[in-house]
Design a protein around this motif. Structure first.
Motif, short mmCIF file in Angstrom:
data_model
loop_
_atom_site.label_atom_id
_atom_site.label_comp_id
_atom_site.label_asym_id
_atom_site.label_seq_id
_atom_site.Cartn_x
_atom_site.Cartn_y
_atom_site.Cartn_z
N GLU A 68 23.07 -22.81 0.24
CA GLU A 68 22.71 -21.35 0.92
C GLU A 68 21.52 -20.63 0.27
N CYS A 69 20.99 -20.85 -1.12
CA CYS A 69 19.51 -20.04 -1.70
C CYS A 69 18.35 -20.27 -1.18
N PRO A 70 17.29 -20.48 -0.55
CA PRO A 70 16.79 -21.00 -0.92
C PRO A 70 15.62 -19.85 -0.86
N ILE A 75 19.67 -20.77 -8.28
CA ILE A 75 20.58 -19.10 -8.86
C ILE A 75 21.85 -19.98 -8.49
N PRO A 76 22.60 -20.69 -7.53
CA PRO A 76 24.30 -20.94 -7.41
C PRO A 76 24.28 -21.80 -8.70
N VAL A 139 14.13 -11.45 -2.20
CA VAL A 139 15.13 -11.82 -0.98
C VAL A 139 15.72 -10.87 -0.01
N GLU A 140 16.20 -11.75 0.78
CA GLU A 140 16.57 -11.09 2.50
C GLU A 140 17.61 -11.36 1.98
N THR A 141 18.96 -10.92 2.55
CA THR A 141 20.22 -11.01 2.32
C THR A 141 20.96 -11.00 3.07
N TYR A 160 15.57 -16.71 1.85
CA TYR A 160 16.91 -15.95 1.81
C TYR A 160 17.96 -16.50 1.07
N CYS A 161 18.76 -15.73 0.75
CA CYS A 161 19.90 -16.15 -0.60
C CYS A 161 21.41 -15.64 -0.10
N HIS A 162 22.29 -16.10 0.37
CA HIS A 162 24.00 -16.12 0.80
C HIS A 162 24.13 -14.42 -0.31
N PRO A 163 24.17 -13.05 0.94
CA PRO A 163 24.80 -12.17 -0.13
C PRO A 163 25.70 -12.44 -1.00
N TRP A 164 26.91 -13.60 -1.30
CA TRP A 164 27.10 -13.58 -2.16
C TRP A 164 27.12 -14.29 -3.18
N VAL A 165 26.30 -14.78 -3.01
CA VAL A 165 25.67 -15.66 -3.70
C VAL A 165 24.46 -15.28 -4.44
N TYR A 166 23.77 -14.37 -3.77
CA TYR A 166 22.97 -13.49 -5.23
C TYR A 166 23.78 -11.99 -5.52
#
Length: 232
Positions: A68-70, A75-76, A139-141, A160-166
Motif C-alpha cells: 500500500e505504498c506505490p 518504504i514498507p 507523496v499523497e496519503t 499514494y502511500c498509506h498514512p501509517w506506512v509513510y
C-alpha cells in the motif's frame, strides 16, 4: 544512627559521570562511556522497553501494508527491516542488563552481535532517508487520493502511500535526529556540570572535623633547659 557504609564497586550516576569525564581522553570517548552508563540506569531500561515496542509496531505495519505504498515500494521494507533490527537490538540490550557484569564472556558475546546489527541499521537508516524524504514532495496519503481518474477510469494513484506506512517511517527517521541533538546537549551539560563540580571540589577541599587537631609539644630537652635557673 550511623549510616551503612557504601558498598564497594557501586557508584552513583554522578560519580560514574565524573570518573568518565576524568578518564576519557576526548569528547567522543566520553560520549560513548556516558551512553553506556546511561543504558544501565532505570531511565535507560525504560528507553529500551520503548525501543522494543516501536520497532515491533513498525514491523507489523510494514508487513500488513507492504503493498500500500506505490510512491516507493521500499518504504514498507524499511519498516520491516528497522522493526526486526530494533527488536533484536533492544532484546540484546535488556539481556545485557540482566547479565552479571562479572560474566565478561557473555558481555563480549552480546557486544559482538550488536556491532554488525548497528552497521546494518545504519545502512537502512541512510536508505530510509533517501526513500522517505525523497518522496516527501510528491507523496499523497489521503484516503480519497488512493485512486485517481484517468480517461474516466479509476486507477491506483502512483503517488499514494498509506498514512501509517509513510508517516511512521518519517517519524522514526526524524526522531533519530532529534535524539542525537538532545543527547548531545545533555551530554555536554553533564560534562560541564561534572567539570565545574570537580573544579569547586579541588578549590574547596572537604576537611574531616572528626579527626583530632594536631598538638605541638616542646622537646623535653628544651623544656628542661628553660626551667634551670640562670647562673649568677
Amino acid at each position: 544512627m550511623a549510616s551503612d557504609p557504601e558498598q564497594p564497586g557501586k557508584k552513583g550516576f554522578w560519580d560514574q559521570a565524573r570518573d568518565a569525564r576524568h578518564n576519557s581522553d576526548g569528547w567522543v570517548r566520553y560520549f560513548i562511556t556516558m551512553a553506556t552508563i546511561t543504558s544501565i540506569t532505570a531511565c535507560g531500561t525504560c528507553l529500551m522497553v520503548i525501543g522494543l515496542l516501536i520497532p515491533l509496531f513498525a514491523f507489523i505495519i510494514g508487513v500488513v501494508k507492504i503493498d500500500e505504498c506505490p510512491v516507493n515500494d521500499n518504504i514498507p521494507i524499511y519498516l520491516i527491516a528497522v522493526g526486526v533490527i530494533g527488536v533484536i537490538s533492544s532484546s540484546l540490550g535488556l539481556w545485557r542488563q540482566c547479565t552479571s557484569p562479572e560474566d565478561v564472556k557473555m558481555q563480549r558475546c552480546i557486544a559482538c552481535i550488536q556491532c554488525p546489527l548497528t552497521l546494518v541499521w545504519f545502512i537502512f537508516f541512510v536508505l530510509g532517508n533517501i526513500w522517505v524524504y525523497g518522496a516527501l514532495d510528491e507523496v499523497e496519503t489521503g484516503d480519497e487520493e488512493k485512486t485517481m481518474l484517468v480517461k474516466g477510469k479509476s486507477v491506483p494513484n502512483p503517488n499514494y502511500c498509506h498514512p501509517w506506512v509513510y508517516w511512521l517511517a518519517f517519524f522514526i527517521i526524524t526522531m533519530v535526529y532529534v535524539m542525537l541533538v538532545v543527547g548531545f546537549c545533555v551530554m555536554c551539560a553533564v560534562g560541564c556540570y561534572v567539570a565545574k563540580k570537580s573544579e569547586l571540589a579541588e578549590q574547596n577541599p572537604i576537611i574531616n572535623n572528626d579527626e583530632p587537631a594536631p598538638t605541638y609539644t616542646e622537646e623535653p630537652e628544651r623544656a628542661e633547659a628553660e626551667q634551670k635557673p640562670l647562673p649568677q
